[in-house]
Motif scaffolding. Structure first.
Motif, PDB file in Angstrom:
ATOM      1  N   ALA A   1     -12.488 -46.377  -2.143  1.00 49.02           N
ATOM      2  CA  ALA A   1     -12.683 -44.937  -2.008  1.00 49.02           C
ATOM      3  C   ALA A   1     -12.468 -44.207  -3.335  1.00 49.02           C
ATOM      4  CB  ALA A   1     -11.737 -44.380  -0.946  1.00 49.02           C
ATOM      5  N   GLY A   2     -12.183 -44.975  -4.402  1.00 46.23           N
ATOM      6  CA  GLY A   2     -12.008 -44.371  -5.721  1.00 46.23           C
ATOM      7  C   GLY A   2     -10.616 -43.854  -5.990  1.00 46.23           C
ATOM      8  N   ARG A   3      -9.648 -44.263  -5.169  1.00 50.39           N
ATOM      9  CA  ARG A   3      -8.270 -43.812  -5.353  1.00 50.39           C
ATOM     10  C   ARG A   3      -7.441 -44.952  -5.944  1.00 50.39           C
ATOM     11  NH1 ARG A   3      -8.644 -42.711   0.185  1.00 50.39           N
ATOM     12  NH2 ARG A   3      -6.630 -43.663   0.501  1.00 50.39           N
ATOM     13  N   PRO A   4      -6.733 -44.690  -7.051  1.00 49.61           N
ATOM     14  CA  PRO A   4      -5.918 -45.753  -7.651  1.00 49.61           C
ATOM     15  C   PRO A   4      -4.722 -46.109  -6.766  1.00 49.61           C
ATOM     16  CG  PRO A   4      -5.608 -43.688  -8.830  1.00 49.61           C
ATOM     17  CD  PRO A   4      -6.678 -43.446  -7.799  1.00 49.61           C
ATOM     18  N   LEU A   5      -4.300 -47.343  -6.866  1.00 48.30           N
ATOM     19  CA  LEU A   5      -3.112 -47.773  -6.142  1.00 48.30           C
ATOM     20  C   LEU A   5      -1.873 -47.215  -6.816  1.00 48.30           C
ATOM     21  CD1 LEU A   5      -3.920 -51.569  -5.589  1.00 48.30           C
ATOM     22  CD2 LEU A   5      -4.381 -49.647  -4.060  1.00 48.30           C
ATOM     23  N   ASP A   6      -0.822 -47.003  -6.023  1.00 45.78           N
ATOM     24  CA  ASP A   6       0.463 -46.614  -6.598  1.00 45.78           C
ATOM     25  C   ASP A   6       1.404 -47.817  -6.515  1.00 45.78           C
ATOM     26  OD1 ASP A   6       1.479 -46.680  -3.949  1.00 45.78           O
ATOM     27  OD2 ASP A   6       1.185 -44.527  -3.692  1.00 45.78           O
ATOM     28  N   ASP A   7       2.599 -47.649  -7.028  1.00 46.10           N
ATOM     29  CA  ASP A   7       3.537 -48.771  -7.064  1.00 46.10           C
ATOM     30  C   ASP A   7       3.866 -49.295  -5.671  1.00 46.10           C
ATOM     31  OD1 ASP A   7       3.514 -48.603  -9.791  1.00 46.10           O
ATOM     32  OD2 ASP A   7       5.521 -47.742  -9.977  1.00 46.10           O
ATOM     33  N   ALA A   8       3.958 -48.419  -4.696  1.00 50.19           N
ATOM     34  CA  ALA A   8       4.249 -48.866  -3.326  1.00 50.19           C
ATOM     35  C   ALA A   8       3.109 -49.732  -2.784  1.00 50.19           C
ATOM     36  CB  ALA A   8       4.480 -47.659  -2.415  1.00 50.19           C
ATOM     37  N   ASP A   9       1.869 -49.369  -3.123  1.00 46.61           N
ATOM     38  CA  ASP A   9       0.722 -50.176  -2.698  1.00 46.61           C
ATOM     39  C   ASP A   9       0.768 -51.565  -3.333  1.00 46.61           C
ATOM     40  OD1 ASP A   9      -0.489 -47.982  -1.307  1.00 46.61           O
ATOM     41  OD2 ASP A   9      -1.417 -47.300  -3.187  1.00 46.61           O
ATOM     42  N   ARG A  10       1.164 -51.609  -4.582  1.00 46.01           N
ATOM     43  CA  ARG A  10       1.119 -52.864  -5.333  1.00 46.01           C
ATOM     44  C   ARG A  10       2.241 -53.829  -4.964  1.00 46.01           C
ATOM     45  NH1 ARG A  10      -0.541 -49.225  -9.446  1.00 46.01           N
ATOM     46  NH2 ARG A  10      -2.665 -49.658 -10.117  1.00 46.01           N
ATOM     47  N   GLY A  11       3.343 -53.336  -4.434  1.00 49.61           N
ATOM     48  CA  GLY A  11       4.496 -54.189  -4.128  1.00 49.61           C
ATOM     49  C   GLY A  11       4.169 -55.419  -3.300  1.00 49.61           C
TER      50      GLY A  11
END
Length: 172
Positions: free
Chosen positions: A49-59
């Motif tokens: 959707a064109g939204r970057p991941l944040d740290d919580a997403d990457r964990g």
């Protein structure tokens, strides 16, 4: 390489992690794992959707990659992961001490051109700026090598394997 290290092929989107990783793994005679396969569906939907991941997403994604690397310790392997921040690499190393990072790097224009030319990938070129803004290059105390991504995949992989072997010989 004398010791079968687990190598994390890192860099911003479009540097060729998915292309170079299997070539390096093949040259070293170890298995390859595609880092994107460790993303939960919500992460893929967010990036699509064109939204970057944040740290919580990457964990959870980093933890899954770290678990794979831990299982490969002593046997060797290559896995791709953007691993853009030092904190992400620290998290991977906490799960699997002894990781070696292969940082693919290059000019933004070349990377954007490559991203624009690929099909079927969920990461749009619009997120490239966020990738570069997030990137924290390898620190001098981090085990790894830096490889420039100009040239053919075979040339890049050849430089990567040579750099990894030189690092191994030097005992870094």
């Amino acid at each position: 390489m004398s010791t079968p290290d687990v190598i994390v092929v890192m860099g911003v989107a479009g540097t060729g992690k998915t292309t170079i990783g299997p070539l390096v793994a093949d040259a070293l005679g170890v298995p390859y794992a595609e880092g994107d396969d460790f993303h939960p569906p919500a992460n893929i939907a967010k990036m699509s959707a064109g939204r970057p991941l944040d740290d919580a997403d990457r964990g959870p994604w980093l933890d899954a990659i770290g678990a794979w690397a831990r299982e490969r310790a002593g046997h060797g392997g290559v896995v791709s992961s953007s691993a853009l921040k030092r904190a992400y690499r620290d998290r991977l190393r906490a799960a699997a001490p002894g990781l070696v990072f292969l940082h693919l790097t290059g000019e933004r224009a070349l990377i954007e051109e490559r991203m624009a030319g690929r099909t079927g990938h969920f990461m749009p070129t619009a997120l490239l700026d966020s990738q570069f803004a997030t990137l924290e290059p390898l620190g001098p105390d981090e085990a790894g090598v830096l490889v420039e991504v100009s040239g053919s995949p075979q040339e890049i992989a050849g430089r990567a394997v040579a750099a990894l072997r030189a690092r191994d010989v030097a005992g870094d």
